[in-house]
Scaffold this motif. Structure first.
Motif, mmCIF file in Angstrom:
data_model
loop_
_atom_site.group_PDB
_atom_site.id
_atom_site.type_symbol
_atom_site.label_atom_id
_atom_site.label_comp_id
_atom_site.label_asym_id
_atom_site.label_seq_id
_atom_site.Cartn_x
_atom_site.Cartn_y
_atom_site.Cartn_z
ATOM 1 N N LEU A 35 11.706 1.909 -0.255
ATOM 2 C CA LEU A 35 11.033 2.497 -1.426
ATOM 3 C C LEU A 35 9.837 3.368 -1.039
ATOM 4 O O LEU A 35 9.642 4.452 -1.577
ATOM 5 N N CYS A 36 9.060 2.861 -0.083
ATOM 6 C CA CYS A 36 7.857 3.587 0.331
ATOM 7 C C CYS A 36 8.202 4.959 0.923
ATOM 8 O O CYS A 36 7.450 5.915 0.761
ATOM 9 N N GLN A 76 10.771 6.829 0.186
ATOM 10 C CA GLN A 76 11.445 7.762 -0.740
ATOM 11 C C GLN A 76 10.449 8.675 -1.432
ATOM 12 O O GLN A 76 9.291 8.299 -1.628
ATOM 13 N N SER A 94 9.091 6.784 -5.415
ATOM 14 C CA SER A 94 8.909 5.399 -4.960
ATOM 15 C C SER A 94 8.914 4.394 -6.096
ATOM 16 O O SER A 94 8.490 3.252 -5.923
ATOM 17 N N CYS A 113 1.793 -0.115 4.543
ATOM 18 C CA CYS A 113 2.510 0.485 3.402
ATOM 19 C C CYS A 113 1.724 1.642 2.772
ATOM 20 O O CYS A 113 2.326 2.607 2.301
ATOM 21 N N TYR A 123 3.314 5.353 2.713
ATOM 22 C CA TYR A 123 3.474 5.958 1.393
ATOM 23 C C TYR A 123 2.786 7.323 1.350
ATOM 24 O O TYR A 123 3.353 8.323 0.899
ATOM 25 N N HIS A 177 2.452 4.788 -8.481
ATOM 26 C CA HIS A 177 3.462 3.760 -8.169
ATOM 27 C C HIS A 177 2.796 2.449 -7.793
ATOM 28 O O HIS A 177 1.667 2.440 -7.281
ATOM 29 N N ILE A 214 4.164 0.415 -5.548
ATOM 30 C CA ILE A 214 4.554 0.092 -4.169
ATOM 31 C C ILE A 214 3.372 0.048 -3.183
ATOM 32 O O ILE A 214 3.248 -0.901 -2.409
#
Ligand code: NDP
Length: 601
Positions: free
Chosen positions: A217-218, A220, A223, A456, A460, A552, A554
């Protein structure tokens, strides 16, 4: 007619309930009816002890050196208490009927009551002292009254002669009754943590998947949690032998730095057998040398973007290494003695012990695998990854300089890691080293979780670059600074106090004495909340995540995880402290009612 060996006023050694520890006590009286001695510990705790739980001072001194060293060492007390099987049996743990029978055989029935212990004011100011003492006396009276309403006025320790025996009137009336298992010769883990065997099994499967999902996810562009891909990434994006080789080389490089004969050698906390292990403290040097090595590589055109482009493969390499390491640790722990086993990972259940770690301090010819993994490859690797993400951001976003958010994350986290390595010695008193075994939980945590989830925010930001307003930058810096101040000051105060309560930096703090030789700090930051260091850590974590804005959730993974971890850790620690310090801990909780967040929790 029983022989009365001791008279009122005699100073003897009395066993502390539920342990093998003896403390100096004074005999107050003897009851021929109950055949119990009433004794008073140095801190004012009164207990009723059987004759068998009392030794004369001379007999005790002539006894084994082992007993002597136990009674003296506070650290020994701490460990021994936490190891003590004197834990209330966990309701949910499934034990065999035979085990239950064994445990019940050795049950001690102990009626506990709050003991009035004044807050000790270390201040030199007489007036202040008087005021404090008056206040403390009032508090003591209040606690006493409350205590008397709840339970009988003294500890009462007696062994059940027979499981089928009718309780005496006194036993029936005494409330609440706490059942403590008697000391056992082998230290089997009775109380299972993390949801027991089932919890450990699910965590084993879940944790690696959570990291994988986070990384997917991070990385993409979108996210959002809702845009999680339906298909797993292709196998070749998950595995690469070259990446695996680089990961091994990194571990080897850090191992070489770990072995460098620079830095002081210190003793760890005393072990179960009374011995201490030695540790070389050279983490900060390792950080500097690693920094120079990475800087030299960049100078020689090594592309750090490789780490970003192969991030999933680096993770799966670290995951595989941590699994292999855990298997090795579990197998070798079969040959460990009881003394070498961790209090928390010795239940006899394979999955649980594999997860928790059966051996406390696995070493290969003096190379301490746990201490190495805890502080080196993952922690320093975290910074290298951050730096690689900073390069990647500039490249991907065509920036001449990194974004303010990326810079802040790099600087804050560099400060956190450098601080940890500067104070590396303090790790030796932490739960991870003195209590937890080295199994999958820590191996995976140190080698895979830390470097791939703590990064993260930078991962990100590499693809979601964000420039912050001056107001935001200042607010985030302020939050991180306050968090760091609380975190550092609280940890340093506790460490200094444990090493020497008369240390001038902490001698002004008020304390609560306990029945062991340690006291509890009850003023300053430790009088504000019971875990100020957790509060500071959480503030910093929030500051790091805020750099990523609010698009986000995330990048907030780290602060959410830390919150869950520290709340759970706080509960584990609280449980251990209540066992170690009993009523003194209750008194501390009354004096400092909030655990982590003032007025909230
Ligand atoms: P603590 O440093 O809070 O240690 C708890 C121990 O401190 C207790 O068992 C007790 O041990 C002693 N203690 C508790 N209260 C008092 C008191 N009032 N006075 C004196 N001693 C007291 O916990 P941790 O080892 O869990 O954490 C250390 C640091 O590491 C924290 O700042 C935490 O935030 C951080 N951490 C960070 C993690 C991360 O992933 N970022 C993970 C885990 C920890 P005793 O009395 O036996 O000395």
């Amino acid at each position: 007619m029983p022989i009365v060996r001791f008279q009122a006023g005699d100073t003897v050694m009395g066993r502390w309930p539920g342990s093998n520890l003896y403390y100096e006590v004074k005999v107050l009286s003897y009851s021929a009816k109950s055949q119990l001695y009433t004794v008073i510990y140095k801190d004012g705790t009164e207990l009723e002890l059987k004759d068998a739980d009392i030794k004369s001072m001379t007999g005790f001194r002539q006894g084994s050196g082992r007993s002597r060293s136990r009674s003296r060492s506070p650290a020994r007390t701490r460990r021994s208490r936490s190891r003590s099987p004197a834990r209330t049996p966990r309701r949910s743990s499934a034990h065999t009927a035979e085990r239950r029978k064994d445990k019940l055989k050795d049950v001690l029935e102990v009626c506990l009551s709050p003991v009035t212990m004044p807050l000790v004011n270390n201040s030199n100011n007489e007036h202040e002292k008087k005021e404090e003492n008056d206040r403390a006396s009032k508090e003591v009276e209040r606690v006493k009254e409350e205590g008397e309403n709840q339970v009988s006025s003294r500890y009462n320790l007696r062994r059940r002669k027979d499981q089928g025996e009718e309780p005496t009137i006194e036993q029936k009336n005494a409330e609440p009754v706490v059942l403590l298992a008697a000391p056992q010769q082998t230290s089997k883990t009775i109380e299972l943590e993390f949801g027991g065997r089932i919890g450990a099994f699910f965590l084993l499967l879940l944790l690696p998947v959570v990291v994988l999902a986070l990384l997917i996810l991070c990385g993409q562009k979108d996210s959002s949690l809702l845009s999680f891909p339906r298909m797993l990434p292709p196998l070749d994006s998950l595995w690469d032998w070259q990446v695996f080789g680089i990961t091994l080389l990194w571990l080897l490089f850090q191992a070489v730095l770990f072995l460098l004969p620079i830095g002081k050698v210190v003793n760890g906390m005393p072990l179960k057998n009374g011995e201490t292990l030695t540790y070389r403290i050279n983490g900060f040097y390792a950080l500097i040398i690693s920094g120079v090595a990475v800087g030299t590589s960049v100078y020689n055109d090594v592309d750090l973007g490789y780490i970003h482009n192969h991030f999933l493969q680096f993770y799966t390499s670290a995951l595989l290494i941590s699994i292999l390491l855990s298997i090795y640790l579990f197998v070798r722990s079969r040959w460990t003695t009881d003394d070498e086993r961790a209090p928390a990972g010795n239940s006899g259940y394979v999955i649980y012990d594999f997860f928790m770690g059966r051996e406390l301090n696995p070493r290969i010819k003096g190379f301490d695998i746990k201490f190495f993994c805890e502080m080196r490859p993952g922690l320093i690797g975290w910074l290298v990854i951050n730096f690689a993400m900073l390069h990647t951001e500039m490249k991907l976003q065509n920036l001449d300089t990194p974004s303010s958010a990326m810079l802040l994350v790099n600087i804050f986290q560099l400060l956190w890691v450098a601080d940890g390595l500067w104070h590396e010695e303090k790790l030796l008193t932490m739960m991870d080293i003195v209590y937890d075994g080295f199994g999958f939980m820590l191996a995976f945590g140190d080698l895979a979780w830390v470097p791939f989830t703590f990064t993260c925010q930078s991962y990100y930001l590499a693809s979601h670059s964000s420039d912050l307003s001056v107001f935001w930058i200042l607010s985030i810096i302020l939050m991180n600074t306050v968090g760091y101040y609380i975190f550092r000051k609280a940890n340093s105060q506790k460490f200094a106090f444990r090493r020497n309560p008369d240390d001038p930096t902490v001698s002004h703090l008020k304390t609560i004495p306990t029945a062991t030789e340690k006291s509890l700090i009850a003023s300053g930051l430790w009088g504000f909340v019971r875990h100020p260091n957790y509060l500071g850590d959480l503030l910093m974590a929030l500051a790091w995540s805020l750099t990523c804005g609010f698009n986000h959730i995330i990048p907030y993974f780290y602060v959410i995880y830390l919150l869950v971890l520290l709340v759970h850790r706080e509960a584990r620690d609280e449980h251990q402290c209540r066992k170690k310090y009993s009523v003194a801990w209750d008194q501390y909780c009354k004096a400092v009612p909030y655990r982590v967040f003032p007025w909230i929790y």
